[in-house]
Design a protein around this motif. Structure first.
Motif, PDB file in Angstrom:
ATOM      1  N   ALA A   1       0.832  -1.207   0.000  1.00  0.00           N
ATOM      2  CA  ALA A   1       0.000   0.000   0.000  1.00  0.00           C
ATOM      3  C   ALA A   1       0.867   1.257   0.000  1.00  0.00           C
ATOM      4  CB  ALA A   1      -0.928  -0.008   1.206  1.00  0.00           C
ATOM      5  N   GLN A   2       1.910   1.255   0.814  1.00  0.00           N
ATOM      6  CA  GLN A   2       2.754   2.434   0.918  1.00  0.00           C
ATOM      7  C   GLN A   2       3.550   2.673  -0.359  1.00  0.00           C
ATOM      8  OE1 GLN A   2       2.975   1.650   5.698  1.00  0.00           O
ATOM      9  NE2 GLN A   2       4.868   1.528   4.548  1.00  0.00           N
ATOM     10  N   THR A   3       3.942   1.597  -1.035  1.00  0.00           N
ATOM     11  CA  THR A   3       4.655   1.739  -2.302  1.00  0.00           C
ATOM     12  C   THR A   3       3.740   2.324  -3.367  1.00  0.00           C
ATOM     13  OG1 THR A   3       6.159  -0.093  -1.820  1.00  0.00           O
ATOM     14  CG2 THR A   3       5.874   0.506  -4.128  1.00  0.00           C
ATOM     15  N   TYR A   4       2.517   1.827  -3.474  1.00  0.00           N
ATOM     16  CA  TYR A   4       1.570   2.366  -4.454  1.00  0.00           C
ATOM     17  C   TYR A   4       1.303   3.850  -4.178  1.00  0.00           C
ATOM     18  CZ  TYR A   4       0.568  -2.430  -5.931  1.00  0.00           C
ATOM     19  OH  TYR A   4       0.672  -3.715  -6.411  1.00  0.00           O
ATOM     20  N   TRP A   5       1.194   4.182  -2.899  1.00  0.00           N
ATOM     21  CA  TRP A   5       0.968   5.587  -2.552  1.00  0.00           C
ATOM     22  C   TRP A   5       2.158   6.447  -2.978  1.00  0.00           C
ATOM     23  CZ3 TRP A   5       3.832   8.590   0.911  1.00  0.00           C
ATOM     24  CH2 TRP A   5       3.322   9.874   1.112  1.00  0.00           C
ATOM     25  N   ALA A   6       3.364   5.982  -2.709  1.00  0.00           N
ATOM     26  CA  ALA A   6       4.560   6.737  -3.085  1.00  0.00           C
ATOM     27  C   ALA A   6       4.674   6.886  -4.599  1.00  0.00           C
ATOM     28  CB  ALA A   6       5.809   6.057  -2.530  1.00  0.00           C
ATOM     29  N   GLN A   7       4.106   5.948  -5.330  1.00  0.00           N
ATOM     30  CA  GLN A   7       4.087   6.023  -6.791  1.00  0.00           C
ATOM     31  C   GLN A   7       2.951   6.897  -7.311  1.00  0.00           C
ATOM     32  OE1 GLN A   7       3.824   1.839  -7.699  1.00  0.00           O
ATOM     33  NE2 GLN A   7       6.049   1.523  -7.589  1.00  0.00           N
ATOM     34  N   ARG A   8       2.243   7.547  -6.393  1.00  0.00           N
ATOM     35  CA  ARG A   8       1.147   8.466  -6.697  1.00  0.00           C
ATOM     36  C   ARG A   8      -0.046   7.768  -7.353  1.00  0.00           C
ATOM     37  NH1 ARG A   8       5.906  11.544  -7.944  1.00  0.00           N
ATOM     38  NH2 ARG A   8       6.095  13.423  -6.628  1.00  0.00           N
ATOM     39  N   LYS A   9      -0.215   6.484  -7.037  1.00  0.00           N
ATOM     40  CA  LYS A   9      -1.398   5.775  -7.519  1.00  0.00           C
ATOM     41  C   LYS A   9      -2.595   6.015  -6.617  1.00  0.00           C
ATOM     42  CE  LYS A   9       1.243   2.202  -9.899  1.00  0.00           C
ATOM     43  NZ  LYS A   9       1.576   0.753 -10.006  1.00  0.00           N
ATOM     44  N   ALA A  10      -2.354   6.580  -5.446  1.00  0.00           N
ATOM     45  CA  ALA A  10      -3.404   6.994  -4.520  1.00  0.00           C
ATOM     46  C   ALA A  10      -2.939   8.293  -3.868  1.00  0.00           C
ATOM     47  CB  ALA A  10      -3.681   5.935  -3.470  1.00  0.00           C
ATOM     48  N   VAL A  11      -3.892   9.151  -3.526  1.00  0.00           N
ATOM     49  CA  VAL A  11      -3.532  10.463  -2.979  1.00  0.00           C
ATOM     50  C   VAL A  11      -3.321  10.421  -1.473  1.00  0.00           C
ATOM     51  CG1 VAL A  11      -4.337  12.848  -2.656  1.00  0.00           C
ATOM     52  CG2 VAL A  11      -4.678  11.683  -4.853  1.00  0.00           C
ATOM     53  N   PHE A  12      -4.195   9.699  -0.743  1.00  0.00           N
ATOM     54  CA  PHE A  12      -4.143   9.711   0.716  1.00  0.00           C
ATOM     55  C   PHE A  12      -3.868   8.319   1.276  1.00  0.00           C
ATOM     56  CE2 PHE A  12      -7.311  13.084  -0.360  1.00  0.00           C
ATOM     57  CZ  PHE A  12      -6.535  14.170   0.006  1.00  0.00           C
ATOM     58  N   ILE A  13      -3.086   8.296   2.369  1.00  0.00           N
ATOM     59  CA  ILE A  13      -2.839   7.043   3.089  1.00  0.00           C
ATOM     60  C   ILE A  13      -2.672   7.361   4.572  1.00  0.00           C
ATOM     61  CG2 ILE A  13      -0.325   7.102   2.782  1.00  0.00           C
ATOM     62  CD1 ILE A  13      -0.401   4.030   2.525  1.00  0.00           C
ATOM     63  N   PRO A  14      -3.315   6.603   5.465  1.00  0.00           N
ATOM     64  CA  PRO A  14      -3.097   6.810   6.898  1.00  0.00           C
ATOM     65  C   PRO A  14      -1.847   6.056   7.346  1.00  0.00           C
ATOM     66  CG  PRO A  14      -4.750   5.113   6.576  1.00  0.00           C
ATOM     67  CD  PRO A  14      -4.337   5.571   5.203  1.00  0.00           C
ATOM     68  N   CYS A  15      -1.055   6.676   8.196  1.00  0.00           N
ATOM     69  CA  CYS A  15       0.147   5.988   8.668  1.00  0.00           C
ATOM     70  C   CYS A  15       0.773   6.777   9.807  1.00  0.00           C
ATOM     71  CB  CYS A  15       1.162   5.823   7.540  1.00  0.00           C
ATOM     72  SG  CYS A  15       2.430   4.566   7.881  1.00  0.00           S
ATOM     73  N   GLY A  16       1.647   6.096  10.527  1.00  0.00           N
ATOM     74  CA  GLY A  16       2.450   6.744  11.540  1.00  0.00           C
ATOM     75  C   GLY A  16       3.660   7.407  10.917  1.00  0.00           C
ATOM     76  N   SER A  17       4.413   8.109  11.728  1.00  0.00           N
ATOM     77  CA  SER A  17       5.517   8.914  11.222  1.00  0.00           C
ATOM     78  C   SER A  17       6.735   8.100  10.815  1.00  0.00           C
ATOM     79  CB  SER A  17       5.914   9.964  12.266  1.00  0.00           C
ATOM     80  OG  SER A  17       6.099   9.377  13.534  1.00  0.00           O
ATOM     81  N   TRP A  18       6.663   6.789  10.982  1.00  0.00           N
ATOM     82  CA  TRP A  18       7.762   5.946  10.504  1.00  0.00           C
ATOM     83  C   TRP A  18       7.715   5.761   8.990  1.00  0.00           C
ATOM     84  CZ3 TRP A  18       3.771   4.056  13.616  1.00  0.00           C
ATOM     85  CH2 TRP A  18       2.812   3.291  12.955  1.00  0.00           C
ATOM     86  N   LEU A  19       6.647   6.278   8.347  1.00  0.00           N
ATOM     87  CA  LEU A  19       6.434   6.041   6.917  1.00  0.00           C
ATOM     88  C   LEU A  19       7.638   6.455   6.079  1.00  0.00           C
ATOM     89  CD1 LEU A  19       4.574   5.258   4.569  1.00  0.00           C
ATOM     90  CD2 LEU A  19       3.630   7.581   4.641  1.00  0.00           C
ATOM     91  N   GLU A  20       8.199   7.618   6.346  1.00  0.00           N
ATOM     92  CA  GLU A  20       9.312   8.104   5.538  1.00  0.00           C
ATOM     93  C   GLU A  20      10.491   7.139   5.572  1.00  0.00           C
ATOM     94  OE1 GLU A  20      12.077  12.102   4.986  1.00  0.00           O
ATOM     95  OE2 GLU A  20      11.005  11.774   6.876  1.00  0.00           O
ATOM     96  N   ASN A  21      10.868   6.691   6.759  1.00  0.00           N
ATOM     97  CA  ASN A  21      12.006   5.790   6.868  1.00  0.00           C
ATOM     98  C   ASN A  21      11.695   4.428   6.260  1.00  0.00           C
ATOM     99  OD1 ASN A  21      14.754   5.217   8.118  1.00  0.00           O
ATOM    100  ND2 ASN A  21      13.520   3.602   9.037  1.00  0.00           N
ATOM    101  N   GLU A  22      10.470   3.979   6.442  1.00  0.00           N
ATOM    102  CA  GLU A  22      10.117   2.660   5.926  1.00  0.00           C
ATOM    103  C   GLU A  22      10.092   2.642   4.397  1.00  0.00           C
ATOM    104  OE1 GLU A  22       7.599  -0.602   8.068  1.00  0.00           O
ATOM    105  OE2 GLU A  22       6.248   0.844   7.151  1.00  0.00           O
ATOM    106  N   LEU A  23       9.690   3.748   3.781  1.00  0.00           N
ATOM    107  CA  LEU A  23       9.708   3.823   2.318  1.00  0.00           C
ATOM    108  C   LEU A  23      11.129   3.851   1.785  1.00  0.00           C
ATOM    109  CD1 LEU A  23       6.871   6.379   1.528  1.00  0.00           C
ATOM    110  CD2 LEU A  23       6.963   4.003   0.783  1.00  0.00           C
ATOM    111  N   GLY A  24      12.022   4.571   2.478  1.00  0.00           N
ATOM    112  CA  GLY A  24      13.408   4.642   2.036  1.00  0.00           C
ATOM    113  C   GLY A  24      13.522   5.167   0.612  1.00  0.00           C
ATOM    114  N   ASP A  25      14.301   4.468  -0.207  1.00  0.00           N
ATOM    115  CA  ASP A  25      14.559   4.896  -1.586  1.00  0.00           C
ATOM    116  C   ASP A  25      13.359   4.690  -2.504  1.00  0.00           C
ATOM    117  OD1 ASP A  25      17.116   5.611  -0.865  1.00  0.00           O
ATOM    118  OD2 ASP A  25      18.011   3.701  -1.472  1.00  0.00           O
TER     119      ASP A  25
END
Length: 475
Positions: free
Chosen positions: A295-319
């Motif tokens: 889900a987070q990868t699809y969101w980062a690819q801009r396939k969805a606009v909104f996603i609920p998550c905690g602040s660890w999202l940035e680190n977990e997405l990484g590159d």
């Protein structure tokens, strides 16, 4: 703590964090880590390493040559972040061997060690049932640590260097057994450049959200996605929204297992809105079957606009996250413009807790390692490595921050005193939490109605309240 998945394991809300409520912050089992088991082995609970000589540099009286073991949760923050802590420990106690072990299934990995009386000296608590461990005398109160001098802030104790109210998140029956570490935040994430590109504004109410979702769908983009296989992610904003509408007293009512607490109109209205997201086709196709990483990868690819998550999202997405993503977080939209708390109220996720087992061989060494982890030097290194903030006050004031961290700090500043801590039932009553998550999966899968969701949540609470074998906590 409501629960959240980090690195494939559902954690409490207070994190991670709580999942805290934590914590925040892996499907937490319905039964406790050691429920029904009598622990055995080990020593008298004072540790076999013994104590050293107390001094200004050794205020806890750690035996200087005693080995110390830290058990890390190797989830969204990875394996490397404790390196600074172990380096500082060895610098203070050069004759001590410091060992870091870890994994993602702490319950399975540590249960035999708790039962056998040889747990690590300091451990992350992700996936562990804290109430069960406390009730069985497996964790030490951390008063001694909090009263000790700060590692690198002269003139202050550890407690005096912390953000206000931090230790309440690790407190059970009036004593702190699990010390929070991550000063997280949960909310709705989006790409500000994507919104700017289309001339969209982040909505402050759910009427505005639904109107925007129609425009987003018409533009050929999915409005929402979430980590479908881990429904704690969607329970989290639902509770956040209901608390903004009804006030924090609703959270205390839920935690105290009050009759009909889940039948509050704010919870039904929130469930109705989230059900509507699914019913109107505003979820990315297949969302209910997605893992957190998918889900987070699809969101980062801009396939969805909104996603609920905690602040660890940035680190977990990484590159995976494009450099121009412009990660931004905001509070979930309010049910209406006139509520107990303003739109700006944000949910803080103090979590990523650490505990010192009673039967550890070197518990004083475990406490000393945690004292070092709460130093400004160690906290700054953690933030640089993980893009996550820590519960120590002021250490990040001069750090260079990403767009995600900047948006978090801006949101908290706007919130002022309007900080939301979600109910603690997810930590206190894992079986109840699991039942509510299952009901939420059914709601978002359009298998039940919002009224059915309320009924199932209340039934889970009533079952917990009536079960005399479950120790009850009070908010």
């Amino acid at each position: 703590m409501r629960t959240y998945d980090i690195g494939g394991v559902t954690v409490d809300r207070r994190t991670l964090i709580r999942l805290g409520g934590v914590a925040a912050l892996a499907a937490v089992p319905a039964t406790g880590l050691l429920s029904g088991c009598a622990f055995s082995g080990g020593d008298d609970g004072n540790g076999s390493a013994g104590a050293g000589t107390r001094s200004a540099k050794n205020p806890l009286g750690v035996k200087e040559d005693a080995p110390v073991e830290f058990f890390n949760f190797e989830g969204g923050y990875g394996k490397d972040w404790p390196k600074i802590d172990t380096t500082l420990y060895r610098g203070r106690f050069p004759r001590a061997k410091v060992t870091i072990n870890g994994g993602q299934q702490l319950k399975q990995q540590l249960q035999p060690r708790f039962v056998g009386g040889n747990p690590p000296d300091l451990t992350a608590t992700n996936d562990l049932d804290l109430p069960a461990l406390v009730q069985q005398g497996q964790l030490m109160p951390l008063d001694q640590l909090l009263q000790a001098p700060s590692f690198d802030t002269p003139g202050k104790t550890v407690a005096q260097t912390l953000l206000p109210g931090v230790t309440t998140f690790g407190t059970l029956d009036g004593k702190i057994y699990a010390h929070p570490y991550v000063d997280g935040m949960s909310g709705i994430w989006y790409s500000q450049p994507l919104l700017d590109q289309h001339g969209w504004q982040y909505p402050h109410t759910w009427d505005e959200m639904m109107a925007l979702c129609a425009k987003i769908k018409a533009a050929g983009i999915a409005p929402w996605t979430y980590q479908g296989k881990y429904p704690g992610y969607i329970v989290n904003p639902m509770l956040n929204i209901a608390l903004k509408a009804a006030g924090m007293e609703l959270g205390r009512t839920i935690d105290n297992l009050a009759p009909n607490a889940w039948k509050d109109p704010a919870l039904l209205a929130t469930a109705t809105r989230f059900h509507e997201l699914a019913a109107k086709g505003y979820l990315l196709e297949g969302t209910t079957g997605l893992t957190h990483t998918q889900a987070q990868t699809y969101w980062a690819q801009r396939k969805a606009v909104f996603i609920p998550c905690g602040s660890w999202l940035e680190n977990e997405l990484g590159d995976i996250a494009p450099k121009d993503l412009g990660m931004t977080v905001n509070s979930p939209p309010s049910l209406s413009a006139n509520e107990k708390m303003p739109f700006e109220a944000v949910q803080v996720n103090v979590g990523g807790d650490f505990a010192v087992p009673t039967k550890a061989k070197n518990p004083l060494g475990g406490m000393e390692l945690l004292r070092i982890m709460l130093s400004k030097q160690a906290c700054a290194d953690f933030t640089k490595r993980t893009s996550e903030l820590v519960v120590v006050d002021g250490y990040a004031d001069n750090l260079s921050l990403s767009s995600a961290l900047k948006s978090r700090r801006a949101a908290v500043k706007l919130a002022g005193s309007n900080l939301i801590s979600l109910p603690h039932y997810q930590t206190w009553y894992p079986a109840m939490s699991k039942a509510i998550e299952d009901a939420t999966s059914a709601l978002m899968g359009l298998q039940i109605t919002p009224a059915d969701w309320v009924t199932r949540c209340q039934q889970a609470a009533d079952t917990t309240a009536k079960d005399s074998t479950i120790h009850k906590f009070h908010a």
